[in-house]
Design an enzyme around this catalytic site. Structure first.
Site, PDB file in Angstrom:
ATOM      1  N   ARG A 215      99.079  48.144  58.295  1.00 15.13           N
ATOM      2  CA  ARG A 215      99.585  47.243  57.236  1.00 15.13           C
ATOM      3  C   ARG A 215     101.087  47.443  56.987  1.00 15.13           C
ATOM      4  O   ARG A 215     101.566  47.388  55.862  1.00 15.13           O
ATOM      5  CB  ARG A 215      98.794  47.413  55.925  1.00 15.13           C
ATOM      6  CG  ARG A 215      97.321  47.140  56.061  1.00 15.13           C
ATOM      7  CD  ARG A 215      97.007  45.689  56.405  1.00 15.13           C
ATOM      8  NE  ARG A 215      95.606  45.543  56.713  1.00 15.13           N
ATOM      9  CZ  ARG A 215      95.113  45.602  57.971  1.00 15.13           C
ATOM     10  NH1 ARG A 215      95.912  45.724  59.006  1.00 15.13           N
ATOM     11  NH2 ARG A 215      93.812  45.488  58.181  1.00 15.13           N
TER      12      ARG A 215
ATOM     13  N   GLU B  46      97.275  48.024  48.921  1.00 10.76           N
ATOM     14  CA  GLU B  46      97.672  47.228  50.098  1.00 10.76           C
ATOM     15  C   GLU B  46      98.373  45.961  49.613  1.00 10.76           C
ATOM     16  O   GLU B  46      99.359  45.510  50.180  1.00 10.76           O
ATOM     17  CB  GLU B  46      96.417  46.868  50.904  1.00 10.76           C
ATOM     18  CG  GLU B  46      96.677  45.845  51.997  1.00 10.76           C
ATOM     19  CD  GLU B  46      95.462  45.620  52.893  1.00 10.76           C
ATOM     20  OE1 GLU B  46      94.661  46.556  53.093  1.00 10.76           O
ATOM     21  OE2 GLU B  46      95.318  44.494  53.388  1.00 10.76           O
TER      22      GLU B  46
ATOM     23  N   SER C 211      91.500  42.664  50.204  1.00 16.66           N
ATOM     24  CA  SER C 211      91.329  44.099  49.926  1.00 16.66           C
ATOM     25  C   SER C 211      92.544  44.593  49.163  1.00 16.66           C
ATOM     26  O   SER C 211      93.666  44.494  49.645  1.00 16.66           O
ATOM     27  CB  SER C 211      91.233  44.885  51.234  1.00 16.66           C
ATOM     28  OG  SER C 211      90.062  44.531  51.899  1.00 16.66           O
TER      29      SER C 211
HETATM   30  C1  LIG Z   1      89.750  36.437  50.894  1.00 16.44           C
HETATM   31  C2  LIG Z   1      90.852  37.221  51.571  1.00 16.44           C
HETATM   32  C3  LIG Z   1      90.588  37.904  52.750  1.00 16.44           C
HETATM   33  C4  LIG Z   1      91.584  38.638  53.385  1.00 16.44           C
HETATM   34  N1  LIG Z   1      91.278  39.297  54.534  1.00 16.44           N
HETATM   35  C5  LIG Z   1      92.248  40.023  55.153  1.00 16.44           C
HETATM   36  C6  LIG Z   1      91.958  40.724  56.362  1.00 16.44           C
HETATM   37  O1  LIG Z   1      90.840  40.699  56.882  1.00 16.44           O
HETATM   38  N2  LIG Z   1      92.957  41.443  56.939  1.00 16.44           N
HETATM   39  C7  LIG Z   1      94.215  41.493  56.405  1.00 16.44           C
HETATM   40  O2  LIG Z   1      95.092  42.149  56.985  1.00 16.44           O
HETATM   41  N3  LIG Z   1      94.515  40.831  55.257  1.00 16.44           N
HETATM   42  C8  LIG Z   1      93.567  40.109  54.635  1.00 16.44           C
HETATM   43  N4  LIG Z   1      93.872  39.433  53.480  1.00 16.44           N
HETATM   44  C9  LIG Z   1      95.216  39.550  52.902  1.00 16.44           C
HETATM   45  C10 LIG Z   1      96.234  38.497  53.371  1.00 16.44           C
HETATM   46  O3  LIG Z   1      95.604  37.297  53.755  1.00 16.44           O
HETATM   47  C11 LIG Z   1      97.103  39.036  54.521  1.00 16.44           C
HETATM   48  O4  LIG Z   1      97.781  40.213  54.135  1.00 16.44           O
HETATM   49  C12 LIG Z   1      98.146  37.999  54.956  1.00 16.44           C
HETATM   50  O5  LIG Z   1      98.776  38.462  56.115  1.00 16.44           O
HETATM   51  C13 LIG Z   1      99.209  37.741  53.896  1.00 16.44           C
HETATM   52  O6  LIG Z   1      99.931  36.573  54.285  1.00 16.44           O
HETATM   53  P1  LIG Z   1     100.557  35.615  53.158  1.00 16.44           P
HETATM   54  O7  LIG Z   1     101.277  34.524  53.825  1.00 16.44           O
HETATM   55  O8  LIG Z   1      99.520  35.225  52.180  1.00 16.44           O
HETATM   56  O9  LIG Z   1     101.587  36.625  52.507  1.00 16.44           O
HETATM   57  P2  LIG Z   1     102.014  36.661  50.974  1.00 16.44           P
HETATM   58  O10 LIG Z   1     100.884  37.163  50.147  1.00 16.44           O
HETATM   59  O11 LIG Z   1     102.646  35.378  50.588  1.00 16.44           O
HETATM   60  O12 LIG Z   1     103.126  37.791  51.035  1.00 16.44           O
HETATM   61  C14 LIG Z   1     102.790  39.117  51.372  1.00 16.44           C
HETATM   62  C15 LIG Z   1     104.099  39.869  51.607  1.00 16.44           C
HETATM   63  O13 LIG Z   1     104.721  39.322  52.758  1.00 16.44           O
HETATM   64  C16 LIG Z   1     106.028  38.878  52.459  1.00 16.44           C
HETATM   65  N5  LIG Z   1     106.284  37.673  53.243  1.00 16.44           N
HETATM   66  C17 LIG Z   1     105.511  36.562  53.323  1.00 16.44           C
HETATM   67  N6  LIG Z   1     106.054  35.673  54.169  1.00 16.44           N
HETATM   68  C18 LIG Z   1     107.193  36.225  54.636  1.00 16.44           C
HETATM   69  C19 LIG Z   1     108.212  35.801  55.534  1.00 16.44           C
HETATM   70  N7  LIG Z   1     108.187  34.609  56.139  1.00 16.44           N
HETATM   71  N8  LIG Z   1     109.255  36.644  55.775  1.00 16.44           N
HETATM   72  C20 LIG Z   1     109.314  37.853  55.172  1.00 16.44           C
HETATM   73  N9  LIG Z   1     108.394  38.303  54.308  1.00 16.44           N
HETATM   74  C21 LIG Z   1     107.341  37.509  54.043  1.00 16.44           C
HETATM   75  C22 LIG Z   1     106.047  38.621  50.961  1.00 16.44           C
HETATM   76  O14 LIG Z   1     107.343  38.797  50.416  1.00 16.44           O
HETATM   77  C23 LIG Z   1     105.088  39.684  50.453  1.00 16.44           C
HETATM   78  O15 LIG Z   1     105.744  40.900  50.218  1.00 16.44           O
HETATM   79  C24 LIG Z   1      92.884  38.690  52.826  1.00 16.44           C
HETATM   80  C25 LIG Z   1      93.155  37.984  51.647  1.00 16.44           C
HETATM   81  C26 LIG Z   1      92.152  37.256  51.020  1.00 16.44           C
HETATM   82  C27 LIG Z   1      92.472  36.505  49.763  1.00 16.44           C
END
Ligand SMILES: Cc1cc2nc3c(=O)[nH]c(=O)nc-3n(C[C@H](O)[C@H](O)[C@H](O)COP(=O)(O)OP(=O)(O)OC[C@H]3O[C@@H](n4cnc5c(N)ncnc54)[C@H](O)[C@@H]3O)c2cc1C
Length: 302
Positions: A171, A291, A221
């Site tokens: 992560r 996380e 998570s």
């Molecule tokens: C139901 C559910 C299930 C999930 N299952 C998993 C799983 O199985 N495995 C897993 O790893 N995660 C899981 N996640 C968590 C999440 O989906 C992942 O961590 C995902 O990669 C986050 O992407 P996001 O675009 O939503 O990021 P955001 O939540 O929008 O941002 C997360 C971080 O990334 C940064 N960020 C976002 N975009 C950029 C960019 N373009 N440039 C620089 N920084 C950026 C943000 O500033 C922030 O600090 C789950 C979430 C939910 C709600």
């Protein structure tokens, strides 16, 4: 002075004092001073340059699925990149803009009979968020398929970073350290069988929906897996499932999730997180590290 940003970018979708609860997966969070939805790299670059000139802090968000924005909101400029979502297949490579949905990219890979991204079929983030977090599931993670990433540095310069330089870990990626904005990512996949790829994705999604509370708002998570333990089991064993503060509750379906069951605020989420951390520490002697990314400011107390 700062409100001039709206006048300075008449063609960019820009809002002032916009509640981020409208965009976060938990449906919580305070207001962004300014919220922009850039459509292309030029707009991102010009917004960053302007913000730098005006000393406005810049925060980038993807699909806000791994995020808690505190109830005091975020000062300066927030950019949501989900309108930058072009995806292209070339041979065994997929080039995706950072705002593309990771789930969409897995569908495009399946459609092109490319294997390697199946593990991500149910991860509801954007490509940029997945690179930032090195998202992973079911034995796979982004580091296994990401070949290179184009980023915009805090100084608004474009740079390409190779997989080796991305310093991927559990992560973790280098993007977390440098403050870069992910613009595009190239995934290197392998030729496969479209039906088999689909079957694997269906299986993983069925396992996911059997275990996770996908019907309720959450941020996935909440805690990292501590070495030698499973966060969910520690929380379950501490008797915390169903624990609720305000509208935020430790899921009764999956102990690692905190769900919004009744108009929760970000402060409710943070109270549940602190209670879970303290109880698990007392019960098992293990510190649970979050996380989920927690950003923004505490609300002003009256
Ligand atoms: C139901 C559910 C299930 C999930 N299952 C998993 C799983 O199985 N495995 C897993 O790893 N995660 C899981 N996640 C968590 C999440 O989906 C992942 O961590 C995902 O990669 C986050 O992407 P996001 O675009 O939503 O990021 P955001 O939540 O929008 O941002 C997360 C971080 O990334 C940064 N960020 C976002 N975009 C950029 C960019 N373009 N440039 C620089 N920084 C950026 C943000 O500033 C922030 O600090 C789950 C979430 C939910 C709600």
């Amino acid at each position: 002075m700062t409100a001039d940003i709206i006048a300075a970018f008449p063609k960019v979708k820009l809002m002032q004092n916009e509640p981020l609860s409208n965009y976060t997966n938990t449906k919580t969070g305070g207001k962004a001073d300014f919220l922009a939805f850039p459509q292309n790299l030029d707009e991102v670059q010009n917004l960053v340059r302007y913000a730098n000139d005006q000393a406005l802090p810049v925060t980038v968000i993807g699909k806000a699925s791994n995020l808690i924005v505190k109830d005091g909101g975020i000062r300066g400029l927030v950019m949501i990149l989900t309108d930058m979502n072009h995806v292209e297949v070339q041979g065994n490579d997929i080039t995706a803009e950072s705002g593309a949905s990771l789930i969409e990219v897995t569908k495009i890979a399946q459609n092109a009979s490319l294997t390697g991204l199946e593990f991500a079929a149910g991860i509801p983030g954007s490509v940029g968020g997945a690179i930032f977090m090195n998202a992973g599931a079911y034995g796979g993670e982004i580091s296994m398929v990401a070949d290179s990433v184009t980023v915009l540095t805090p100084e608004a310069k474009l740079k390409t970073i190779s997989r080796d330089e991305l310093d991927f870990g559990y992560r973790h990626s280098r993007v977390q350290e440098e403050g870069d904005i992910v613009i595009t990512a190239i995934f290197k996949l392998h030729p496969g069988n479209a039906d088999e790829i689909q079957a694997k994705m269906d299986d993983l999604n069925a396992r996911r929906s059997a275990k996770q509370p996908l019907d309720l708002p959450s941020c996935g998570s909440v805690f990292k897996r501590p070495t030698g333990y499973f966060a969910g089991k520690l929380i379950h064993d501490a008797g915390l499932q169903g624990y609720q503060f305000g509208g935020a509750q430790v899921s009764t379906k999956h102990a690692g999730f905190i769900v919004n069951v009744d108009h929760a605020t970000a402060s409710d989420y943070l109270a549940v997180i602190q209670h879970v951390q303290a109880t698990v520490l007392a019960n098992a002697g293990v510190h649970l590290e979050t996380e989920v990314r927690i950003i923004g400011e505490d609300p002003v107390q009256n």
